[in-house]
Design an enzyme around this catalytic site. Structure first.
Site, PDB file in Angstrom:
ATOM      1  CG  ASN A 172      -1.821   1.127   1.369  1.00  0.00           C
ATOM      2  OD1 ASN A 172      -1.698   2.110   0.644  1.00  0.00           O
ATOM      3  ND2 ASN A 172      -2.761   1.034   2.296  1.00  0.00           N
ATOM      4  CE  LYS A 186      -0.454   3.125   6.682  1.00  0.00           C
ATOM      5  NZ  LYS A 186      -1.869   3.460   6.889  1.00  0.00           N
ATOM      6  NE  ARG A 209      -5.416   2.688  -0.952  1.00  0.00           N
ATOM      7  CZ  ARG A 209      -5.314   3.844  -0.311  1.00  0.00           C
ATOM      8  NH1 ARG A 209      -4.190   4.142   0.326  1.00  0.00           N
ATOM      9  NH2 ARG A 209      -6.308   4.694  -0.295  1.00  0.00           N
ATOM     10  CG  HIS A 264     -10.555   5.943   1.544  1.00  0.00           C
ATOM     11  ND1 HIS A 264     -10.997   7.191   1.893  1.00  0.00           N
ATOM     12  CD2 HIS A 264      -9.212   5.958   1.685  1.00  0.00           C
ATOM     13  CE1 HIS A 264      -9.956   7.951   2.244  1.00  0.00           C
ATOM     14  NE2 HIS A 264      -8.856   7.209   2.108  1.00  0.00           N
ATOM     15  CG  LEU A 313     -14.013   9.286  10.003  1.00  0.00           C
ATOM     16  CD1 LEU A 313     -14.617   9.742  11.323  1.00  0.00           C
ATOM     17  CD2 LEU A 313     -14.439  10.208   8.872  1.00  0.00           C
ATOM     18  N   GLY A 314      -9.415   8.496   8.196  1.00  0.00           N
ATOM     19  CA  GLY A 314      -7.970   8.334   8.413  1.00  0.00           C
ATOM     20  C   GLY A 314      -7.326   9.689   8.171  1.00  0.00           C
ATOM     21  N   GLY A 326      -6.651  10.658   4.966  1.00  0.00           N
ATOM     22  CA  GLY A 326      -7.716  10.946   4.007  1.00  0.00           C
ATOM     23  C   GLY A 326      -9.007  10.442   4.638  1.00  0.00           C
ATOM     24  NE  ARG A 359      -5.846  14.086   1.015  1.00  0.00           N
ATOM     25  CZ  ARG A 359      -6.028  12.786   0.845  1.00  0.00           C
ATOM     26  NH1 ARG A 359      -7.065  12.342   0.153  1.00  0.00           N
ATOM     27  NH2 ARG A 359      -5.189  11.925   1.364  1.00  0.00           N
ATOM     28  CG  ASP A 400      -2.157  12.538  15.354  1.00  0.00           C
ATOM     29  OD1 ASP A 400      -3.061  12.256  16.173  1.00  0.00           O
ATOM     30  OD2 ASP A 400      -1.337  11.710  14.940  1.00  0.00           O
ATOM     31  CG  MET A 401      -9.082  13.288  16.363  1.00  0.00           C
ATOM     32  SD  MET A 401      -9.704  14.988  16.154  1.00  0.00           S
ATOM     33  CE  MET A 401     -10.411  14.948  14.511  1.00  0.00           C
ATOM     34  N   GLY A 450     -11.710   7.209  13.142  1.00  0.00           N
ATOM     35  CA  GLY A 450     -12.996   6.544  13.397  1.00  0.00           C
ATOM     36  C   GLY A 450     -12.886   5.439  14.424  1.00  0.00           C
ATOM     37  CD  GLU A 451      -9.845   1.208  12.787  1.00  0.00           C
ATOM     38  OE1 GLU A 451      -8.848   0.824  13.427  1.00  0.00           O
ATOM     39  OE2 GLU A 451      -9.955   1.064  11.551  1.00  0.00           O
ATOM     40  CD  GLU A 464      -7.431   1.023   3.355  1.00  0.00           C
ATOM     41  OE1 GLU A 464      -6.796   1.417   4.353  1.00  0.00           O
ATOM     42  OE2 GLU A 464      -7.616   1.736   2.358  1.00  0.00           O
TER      43      GLU A 464
HETATM   44  N1  LIG Z   1      -5.588   6.991  19.457  1.00  0.00           N
HETATM   45  C1  LIG Z   1      -6.001   7.874  18.556  1.00  0.00           C
HETATM   46  N2  LIG Z   1      -6.890   8.829  18.901  1.00  0.00           N
HETATM   47  C2  LIG Z   1      -7.330   9.732  18.009  1.00  0.00           C
HETATM   48  N3  LIG Z   1      -6.941   9.754  16.720  1.00  0.00           N
HETATM   49  C3  LIG Z   1      -6.070   8.826  16.311  1.00  0.00           C
HETATM   50  C4  LIG Z   1      -5.549   7.841  17.204  1.00  0.00           C
HETATM   51  N4  LIG Z   1      -4.708   7.059  16.495  1.00  0.00           N
HETATM   52  C5  LIG Z   1      -4.689   7.536  15.228  1.00  0.00           C
HETATM   53  N5  LIG Z   1      -5.504   8.597  15.115  1.00  0.00           N
HETATM   54  C6  LIG Z   1      -5.757   9.418  13.917  1.00  0.00           C
HETATM   55  O1  LIG Z   1      -5.711   8.584  12.783  1.00  0.00           O
HETATM   56  C7  LIG Z   1      -4.923   9.204  11.748  1.00  0.00           C
HETATM   57  C8  LIG Z   1      -4.283   8.143  10.874  1.00  0.00           C
HETATM   58  O2  LIG Z   1      -5.276   7.297  10.378  1.00  0.00           O
HETATM   59  P1  LIG Z   1      -4.934   6.099   9.343  1.00  0.00           P
HETATM   60  O3  LIG Z   1      -6.210   5.410   9.051  1.00  0.00           O
HETATM   61  O4  LIG Z   1      -3.808   5.312   9.875  1.00  0.00           O
HETATM   62  O5  LIG Z   1      -4.490   7.002   8.132  1.00  0.00           O
HETATM   63  P2  LIG Z   1      -3.832   6.691   6.731  1.00  0.00           P
HETATM   64  O6  LIG Z   1      -4.032   5.227   6.436  1.00  0.00           O
HETATM   65  O7  LIG Z   1      -4.606   7.588   5.811  1.00  0.00           O
HETATM   66  O8  LIG Z   1      -2.389   7.087   6.869  1.00  0.00           O
HETATM   67  C9  LIG Z   1      -3.926  10.060  12.516  1.00  0.00           C
HETATM   68  O9  LIG Z   1      -3.508  11.155  11.751  1.00  0.00           O
HETATM   69  C10 LIG Z   1      -4.743  10.527  13.725  1.00  0.00           C
HETATM   70  O10 LIG Z   1      -5.449  11.704  13.399  1.00  0.00           O
HETATM   71  C1  LIG Z   2      -7.535   8.001  -1.488  1.00  0.00           C
HETATM   72  C2  LIG Z   2      -6.965   8.493  -0.215  1.00  0.00           C
HETATM   73  O1  LIG Z   2      -7.291   9.567   0.245  1.00  0.00           O
HETATM   74  O2  LIG Z   2      -6.105   7.675   0.399  1.00  0.00           O
HETATM   75  P1  LIG Z   2      -5.322   7.962   1.772  1.00  0.00           P
HETATM   76  O3  LIG Z   2      -6.356   8.137   2.827  1.00  0.00           O
HETATM   77  O4  LIG Z   2      -4.497   6.718   1.955  1.00  0.00           O
HETATM   78  O5  LIG Z   2      -4.518   9.206   1.556  1.00  0.00           O
HETATM   79 MG   LIG Z   3      -5.557   4.731   5.018  1.00  0.00          MG
END
Ligand SMILES: Nc1ncnc2c1ncn2[C@@H]1O[C@H](COP(=O)(O)OP(=O)(O)O)[C@@H](O)[C@H]1O
Ligand SMILES: CC(=O)OP(=O)(O)O
Ligand SMILES: [Mg+2]
Length: 408
Positions: A10, A17, A94, A183, A212-213, A215, A244, A285-286, A335-336, A387
């Protein structure tokens, strides 16, 4: 010996990853991450999950995705899990943008590479990294099937009413402007997993999935089929994200060009990399944002409120699109893990049958779980996405099928 292992890659804009899995029992043999690619402070973290394996870290400059993947291959080889293993059946990649053409996982050949390359302008952060990953993997194992699993594939079922923008049809068609959505692997996996959690078949269940990551995107899934999603031509539309903007009035762009004298490229960088939570309060970062809110930081509090307001609007919109909602599923990093986001996103929606139970919502767990009160009309669920597992399954199904055909 039958080959039953799949390596999943990925590749993000500045990270890779990866996971190596054995598909006989979906067991993970190794997982890892290379981050901050292209910077002086790159880091590779590799964790073998075989017996006696120990996590290892490299902290050194890794210039690009080619170098990153070669370093990963070396780490795997040190554990006897190298890419030369006869047990490796395929490599699953991916690929973020597959346009309208790719509705299924696809074995990569020259034509597929050409199409993914053609789509770079509409996925400038993602497709170039995906392509480098594929090319390097092909150079390391030219004999092995390389499979692309597209973020866009799950969304190709959207009706035209959701997929089309209301702009001149000829112009839209000429430039292939439409809502593609991203996604998709996560939305597919999480919507199915949510149905399982409810003890029902995916065909019977309507789910709003909130991925909610860094992205972030929302989708409306009716009976296992995607009917709408918040990302559009590119992964910029929709929810507020880490860096974004998500939705803005398109006229903001002409205004910045005409009055702000910014170029298209500068605005692209502004909306993709300097906006969202970062643009609003300086942090993406949340965890950090919650910490700052606890200390009374006003900018962080407002950023959180804007993030949640947008999220709530999409929940309402997709509730209306679906008519009946069985579950709202939260997934990915925010989200998690971020209970306050889940709580705030459904606050005040009791009339829609939506609420969280404070105690259940506060529980930390890696398991899929329901966090709404007992007997709630709509289940609010936390469903960790996977994923990589989904990509591995789709990749393995495709190559196992091909092998079957070749033997007949
Ligand atoms: N324990 C936590 N509490 C709150 N937010 C978190 C926690 N762990 C991760 N996050 C949030 O999740 C984001 C990363 O999400 P992730 O799904 O791993 O993203 P991506 O795959 O897009 O890199 C971090 O930037 C942060 O905002
Ligand atoms: C499509 C997309 O936004 O992917 P990511 O969350 O991995 O940046
Ligand atoms: Mg992701």
């Amino acid at each position: 010996m039958t080959a039953t292992r799949i390596l999943v890659l990925n590749s993000g804009s500045s990270s890779v990853k990866y996971q190596l899995l054995d598909m006989r029992d979906d067991a993970r043999l190794a997982v890892g991450l290379v981050e901050r690619i292209g910077e002086e402070t790159s880091r590779l973290k590799h964790t073998p999950l075989t017996e006696g394996g120990r996590a290892r870290e490299q902290n050194r400059a890794i210039a690009d995705h080619d170098e990153a993947l070669k370093a990963v291959a070396e780490e795997l080889a040190r554990d006897g899990l190298g890419l030369d293993s006869p047990e490796l059946a395929a490599i699953g990649h991916r690929v973020v943008h597959g346009g309208q053409l790719f509705t299924q996982p696809t074995v990569i050949d020259g034509a597929v590479l050409g199409e993914v390359e053609r789509l770079i302008p509409v996925a400038p952060l993602h497709n170039p990294a995906n392509l480098t990953g594929i090319r390097t993997a092909m150079s390391l194992r030219p004999d092995l099937p390389q499979v692309a699993v597209f973020d866009t594939a799950f969304h190709t079922t959207m009706p035209e009413s959701a997929a089309r923008y209301a702009i001149d049809v000829a112009t839209a068609d000429e430039h292939r402007i439409r809502r593609y959505g991203f996604h998709g692997t996560s939305h597919a996996y999480v919507s199915r997993r949510t149905a399982e959690l409810l003890g029902r078949r995916p065909e019977e269940v309507n789910v709003i999935v909130l991925h909610l990551g860094n992205g972030a995107s929302a989708s409306a899934v009716r009976g296992g089929v995607c009917v709408d999603t918040s990302m559009g031509l590119t992964p910029l539309e929709g929810l507020v994200m880490g860096t974004r903007s998500g939705d803005v009035d398109p006229a903001v762009i002409f205004h910045l060009m005409r009055v702000g004298k910014m170029s298209a490229d500068e605005i692209d960088v502004l909306l993709n990399k300097k906006s969202g939570l970062t643009g609003l309060c300086g942090d993406n970062d949340m965890r950090e944002i919650r910490r700052r809110i606890d200390e009374g930081d006003e900018a962080a509090r407002l950023a959180f409120e804007i993030y949640v307001h947008r999220l709530k609007k999409y929940i309402g919109a997709y509730y209306a699109v679906l008519g009946r909602v069985d579950a709202v599923a939260f997934t990915a990093g925010v989200g998690e893990n971020a209970a306050p986001v889940r709580e705030a996103a459904v606050a005040g929606l009791q009339e829609l049958g939506l609420a969280v139970d404070g105690e259940l919502n506060a529980v930390r767990s890696d398991e899929p779980r329901i966090v709404s009160p007992e007997h709630a009309r709509v289940a609010v669920a936390v469903v960790p996405t996977d994923e990589e597992l989904e990509i591995a399954r789709q990749t393995y199904a495709l190559v196992a099928n091909r092998a079957g055909e070749h033997h007949d």
